[in-house]
Write a protein that holds these residues in place. Structure first.
Motif, PDB file in Angstrom:
ATOM      1  N   LEU A 113       7.306   2.999   4.442  1.00  0.00           N
ATOM      2  CA  LEU A 113       5.996   3.560   4.792  1.00  0.00           C
ATOM      3  C   LEU A 113       6.081   5.009   5.270  1.00  0.00           C
ATOM      4  CD1 LEU A 113       4.480   0.457   6.593  1.00  0.00           C
ATOM      5  CD2 LEU A 113       3.678   1.464   4.458  1.00  0.00           C
ATOM      6  N   THR A 114       7.182   5.683   5.023  1.00  0.00           N
ATOM      7  CA  THR A 114       7.272   7.102   5.369  1.00  0.00           C
ATOM      8  C   THR A 114       6.356   7.913   4.465  1.00  0.00           C
ATOM      9  OG1 THR A 114       9.070   7.522   3.810  1.00  0.00           O
ATOM     10  CG2 THR A 114       9.687   6.819   6.047  1.00  0.00           C
ATOM     11  N   ALA A 115       6.091   9.163   4.860  1.00  0.00           N
ATOM     12  CA  ALA A 115       5.244  10.026   4.036  1.00  0.00           C
ATOM     13  C   ALA A 115       5.840  10.180   2.629  1.00  0.00           C
ATOM     14  CB  ALA A 115       5.087  11.390   4.702  1.00  0.00           C
ATOM     15  N   ARG A 116       7.150  10.306   2.545  1.00  0.00           N
ATOM     16  CA  ARG A 116       7.790  10.447   1.236  1.00  0.00           C
ATOM     17  C   ARG A 116       7.665   9.156   0.429  1.00  0.00           C
ATOM     18  NH1 ARG A 116      13.821  12.803   0.880  1.00  0.00           N
ATOM     19  NH2 ARG A 116      12.611  14.664   1.457  1.00  0.00           N
ATOM     20  N   ALA A 117       7.792   8.021   1.102  1.00  0.00           N
ATOM     21  CA  ALA A 117       7.741   6.736   0.396  1.00  0.00           C
ATOM     22  C   ALA A 117       6.350   6.434  -0.153  1.00  0.00           C
ATOM     23  CB  ALA A 117       8.196   5.615   1.325  1.00  0.00           C
ATOM     24  N   VAL A 118       5.301   6.826   0.586  1.00  0.00           N
ATOM     25  CA  VAL A 118       3.945   6.496   0.129  1.00  0.00           C
ATOM     26  C   VAL A 118       3.370   7.545  -0.823  1.00  0.00           C
ATOM     27  CG1 VAL A 118       3.494   5.199   2.254  1.00  0.00           C
ATOM     28  CG2 VAL A 118       2.758   7.598   2.105  1.00  0.00           C
ATOM     29  N   ALA A 119       3.991   8.722  -0.900  1.00  0.00           N
ATOM     30  CA  ALA A 119       3.465   9.789  -1.761  1.00  0.00           C
ATOM     31  C   ALA A 119       3.253   9.344  -3.208  1.00  0.00           C
ATOM     32  CB  ALA A 119       4.376  11.016  -1.693  1.00  0.00           C
ATOM     33  N   PRO A 120       4.160   8.562  -3.817  1.00  0.00           N
ATOM     34  CA  PRO A 120       3.942   8.136  -5.204  1.00  0.00           C
ATOM     35  C   PRO A 120       2.722   7.232  -5.398  1.00  0.00           C
ATOM     36  CG  PRO A 120       6.266   7.920  -4.605  1.00  0.00           C
ATOM     37  CD  PRO A 120       5.504   8.181  -3.346  1.00  0.00           C
ATOM     38  N   TRP A 121       2.178   6.714  -4.309  1.00  0.00           N
ATOM     39  CA  TRP A 121       1.009   5.852  -4.414  1.00  0.00           C
ATOM     40  C   TRP A 121      -0.295   6.644  -4.496  1.00  0.00           C
ATOM     41  CZ3 TRP A 121       2.518   2.333   0.343  1.00  0.00           C
ATOM     42  CH2 TRP A 121       3.720   1.653   0.043  1.00  0.00           C
ATOM     43  N   ALA A 122      -0.226   7.949  -4.371  1.00  0.00           N
ATOM     44  CA  ALA A 122      -1.425   8.766  -4.240  1.00  0.00           C
ATOM     45  C   ALA A 122      -2.403   8.573  -5.401  1.00  0.00           C
ATOM     46  CB  ALA A 122      -1.051  10.242  -4.098  1.00  0.00           C
ATOM     47  N   ASP A 123      -1.911   8.574  -6.623  1.00  0.00           N
ATOM     48  CA  ASP A 123      -2.820   8.446  -7.772  1.00  0.00           C
ATOM     49  C   ASP A 123      -3.538   7.098  -7.759  1.00  0.00           C
ATOM     50  OD1 ASP A 123      -2.171  10.953  -8.671  1.00  0.00           O
ATOM     51  OD2 ASP A 123      -0.731  10.260 -10.183  1.00  0.00           O
ATOM     52  N   ARG A 124      -2.801   6.050  -7.449  1.00  0.00           N
ATOM     53  CA  ARG A 124      -3.420   4.722  -7.400  1.00  0.00           C
ATOM     54  C   ARG A 124      -4.467   4.649  -6.280  1.00  0.00           C
ATOM     55  NH1 ARG A 124       0.534  -0.329  -6.611  1.00  0.00           N
ATOM     56  NH2 ARG A 124       1.611   0.808  -8.280  1.00  0.00           N
ATOM     57  N   ILE A 125      -4.146   5.237  -5.142  1.00  0.00           N
ATOM     58  CA  ILE A 125      -5.096   5.240  -4.025  1.00  0.00           C
ATOM     59  C   ILE A 125      -6.334   6.056  -4.376  1.00  0.00           C
ATOM     60  CG2 ILE A 125      -5.443   6.006  -1.633  1.00  0.00           C
ATOM     61  CD1 ILE A 125      -2.465   5.360  -1.160  1.00  0.00           C
ATOM     62  N   ARG A 126      -6.135   7.196  -4.996  1.00  0.00           N
ATOM     63  CA  ARG A 126      -7.271   8.032  -5.372  1.00  0.00           C
ATOM     64  C   ARG A 126      -8.193   7.275  -6.341  1.00  0.00           C
ATOM     65  NH1 ARG A 126      -8.075  13.484  -4.846  1.00  0.00           N
ATOM     66  NH2 ARG A 126      -5.845  13.910  -4.495  1.00  0.00           N
ATOM     67  N   GLN A 127      -7.616   6.570  -7.281  1.00  0.00           N
ATOM     68  CA  GLN A 127      -8.423   5.793  -8.221  1.00  0.00           C
ATOM     69  C   GLN A 127      -9.251   4.733  -7.490  1.00  0.00           C
ATOM     70  OE1 GLN A 127      -5.614   4.255 -11.067  1.00  0.00           O
ATOM     71  NE2 GLN A 127      -5.004   6.309 -11.769  1.00  0.00           N
ATOM     72  N   ALA A 128      -8.644   4.086  -6.493  1.00  0.00           N
ATOM     73  CA  ALA A 128      -9.377   3.080  -5.716  1.00  0.00           C
ATOM     74  C   ALA A 128     -10.525   3.723  -4.951  1.00  0.00           C
ATOM     75  CB  ALA A 128      -8.426   2.376  -4.747  1.00  0.00           C
ATOM     76  N   ILE A 129     -10.303   4.911  -4.414  1.00  0.00           N
ATOM     77  CA  ILE A 129     -11.344   5.615  -3.660  1.00  0.00           C
ATOM     78  C   ILE A 129     -12.476   6.038  -4.581  1.00  0.00           C
ATOM     79  CG2 ILE A 129     -11.822   7.765  -2.407  1.00  0.00           C
ATOM     80  CD1 ILE A 129      -8.988   7.389  -1.138  1.00  0.00           C
ATOM     81  N   VAL A 130     -12.155   6.500  -5.768  1.00  0.00           N
ATOM     82  CA  VAL A 130     -13.198   6.873  -6.736  1.00  0.00           C
ATOM     83  C   VAL A 130     -14.064   5.661  -7.062  1.00  0.00           C
ATOM     84  CG1 VAL A 130     -13.607   7.606  -9.120  1.00  0.00           C
ATOM     85  CG2 VAL A 130     -11.928   8.823  -7.703  1.00  0.00           C
TER      86      VAL A 130
END
Length: 416
Positions: A113-130
Motif C-alpha cells: 500500500l505504499t505510494a509506489r505500490a498503488v501508483a499502477p492502480w491509477a488508471d483503474r481507479i480513474r475509470q471507476a471515478i468516471v
C-alpha cells in the motif's frame, strides 16, 4: 447547540457533553474544541453511567497521545463507541496492537500500500471515478453523500478481491459499525447494530479465508496477501486474518466518502475556491490536503494511559481513556493560521493529522490520497459548477464526521 467558531464565549465546559450526538448532527463541535484548546486542553468528562474519559484537543497533545505507545496503549481499544469495554481483539487486530508486533504485521501489509505500490492502480481507479460521476452529468439532483458511500468499494473492491455483488452489503455493514446510532444504519439498539455488523463482517472475511484456503492459487488481492503475512516467525492465524481483513474493509469504506462530500460542500460554499482549483489543476494535491484537514472524517481516536501521565496541564490517571480529537487538532490555530478558513493554497496543509499520527498512521493513506486526487481532477474537469439542491444532513456519530445526504446539481463543463 450551534455555535460559530470563536463564539463559544462563557460556555461552561463542565457541562459540555462530547458524547451528545446532536452536537455533531445539528451543532458545532469546533466552537467547543476551540474553547477547550484555550481553557481546558485536558478535559475530563464523566458519563451518566459512570464511564469517564479525558479529551486532548491541541495538535501537539493529540500527536503525543497517538504517537507514544509506551505512554498510551492501543491494546484496550481505540474507538470511543467501545469506551469502558476492553477490546477482545487486543493483540490480534492490527489497530488494537502495540509495537513491536504491530510493526511486524503493519510492515508486511503496508508493503502493498505504499505510494509506489498503488501508483499502477491509477488508471483503474480513474475509470471507476468516471463511472461514479457519470450520473451527475445529466443535470438532475444527485445525492453525493449517499452515492459516495459506494465510491471506496468501486475503487478498492477489485484491489481487495471483493466481488461487486457484495459491495452494497459491505458498505452498509461498515457504516453500521461506525455510526450505530444513525437512523440510516441503525438496526434496533446501538448495541444490537454493533453486534450485527461486527458478526456479519467477521463472518464474511472468515468465509472468504476458508474459500481461499481451499483454492488452488491466490488471486493476488490485498486480502489474499494477508494470508502470507507473518508476525515474527509465525503466520497469522485465520482469526487474525479475519480481524485484519475486517479492519482494512472499515478503513477503505468509512472515511473517504465523507472527505469527498465534505470537501465538495466546502467548494460549493466558496465558488472562488472552486474556480481557482479549476483554473490551476496543479493545486489539486493541496486541495486534497486541505479537504482532509477541513473534514477530519475520523473525528477522534482513543488510547489508554499506561501510567499516570501529565499532559495538557493536567494528569490522566493510569488506565484512563484518552480521546484525541483529530477534528480539533486540524483546526489548532497554533499550527494552522486562520484555521476556520478553507483555503486550497494553504501552506502546511499536509501537516493535517486526518490519517492519524505515529505507529497507527492510516496504512491506506497513499491509496486514499491517490483516490481523492483523481476524484477532484475528474470533478473539476467535467463540472463547470456545482450547487446545493437541498439541506445537507449530517451523520449521527461522534466518531465519524460526515454526511448522509448532500443533494447537489452539477452543470456539465464544455470540453475544449
Amino acid at each position: 447547540m450551534r455555535l460559530d467558531p470563536g463564539a463559544a464565549g462563557d460556555l461552561n465546559l463542565d457541562r459540555v457533553d462530547l458524547f451528545d450526538l446532536d452536537l455533531f448532527t445539528s451543532g458545532d463541535p469546533h466552537a467547543i474544541w476551540e474553547l477547550m484548546r484555550a481553557k481546558a486542553p485536558l478535559h475530563r468528562q464523566v458519563l451518566s453511567d459512570g464511564r469517564e474519559f479525558w479529551s486532548v484537543t491541541r495538535y501537539d497533545d493529540v500527536c503525543r497521545v497517538l504517537g507514544d505507545h509506551q505512554e498510551f496503549t492501543s491494546e484496550r481499544g481505540t474507538v470511543v463507541t467501545h469506551l469502558g469495554v476492553d477490546d477482545v481483539a487486543a493483540g490480534k487486530l492490527l489497530t488494537s496492537t502495540d509495537p513491536p508486533r504491530h510493526t511486524q504485521v503493519r510492515r508486511a501489509i503496508g508493503a502493498r500500500l505504499t505510494a509506489r505500490a498503488v501508483a499502477p492502480w491509477a488508471d483503474r481507479i480513474r475509470q471507476a471515478i468516471v463511472r461514479f460521476l457519470e450520473p451527475a452529468l445529466d443535470g438532475g439532483t444527485w445525492d453525493l453523500a449517499e452515492q459516495a458511500l459506494l465510491l471506496p468499494a468501486m475503487v478498492t473492491g477489485p484491489l481487495l478481491g471483493i466481488p461487486e455483488r457484495d459491495w452494497d452489503e459491505l458498505v452498509q455493514l461498515t457504516a453500521m459499525v461506525t455510526a450505530p446510532s444513525d437512523p440510516h444504519f441503525q438496526h434496533g439498539s446501538e448495541a444490537a447494530t454493533l453486534a450485527i455488523s461486527h458478526h456479519e463482517l467477521l463472518t464474511y472475511i472468515t468465509d472468504w479465508v476458508k474459500r481461499r484456503r481451499s483454492a488452488a492459487a491466490g488471486d493476488g488481492s490485498l486480502l489474499d496477501h494477508l494470508m502470507s503475512v507473518r508476525a515474527g516467525d509465525m503466520p497469522l492465524t485465520d482469526e487474525e486474518i479475519a480481524l485484519d481483513g475486517y479492519s482494512i474493509l472499515l478503513g477503505a469504506n468509512v472515511t473517504t466518502p465523507h472527505t469527498v462530500s465534505g470537501t465538495v460542500l466546502a467548494l460549493i460554499e466558496r465558488p472562488a475556491q472552486f474556480a481557482k482549483a479549476q483554473a490551476h489543476p496543479s493545486l489539486v494535491p493541496n486541495l486534497v490536503e486541505e479537504g482532509l484537514r477541513w473534514t477530519s472524517a475520523a473525528c477522534n481516536f482513543m488510547r489508554y494511559a499506561v501510567n499516570d501521565t501529565r499532559i495538557g496541564g493536567g494528569t490522566i490517571p493510569a488506565g484512563g481513556a484518552a480521546v484525541a480529537w483529530i477534528g480539533s487538532a486540524n483546526r489548532d490555530e497554533s499550527h494552522f493560521p486562520d484555521p476556520h478558513e478553507f483555503d486550497i493554497t494553504r501552506n502546511g496543509a499536509k501537516r493535517q493529522v486526518a490519517f492519524g499520527f505515529g505507529p497507527h498512521f492510516c496504512i491506506g493513506a497513499p491509496l486514499a490520497r491517490l483516490t481523492l486526487r483523481l476524484f477532484f481532477e475528474e470533478l473539476l474537469q467535467r463540472f463547470a459548477s456545482i450547487g446545493l439542491d437541498g439541506e445537507p444532513q449530517h451523520l449521527r456519530s461522534c466518531f465519524i464526521a460526515g454526511m448522509t445526504h448532500l443533494p447537489v446539481v452539477a452543470r456539465k463543463r464544455k470540453m475544449p
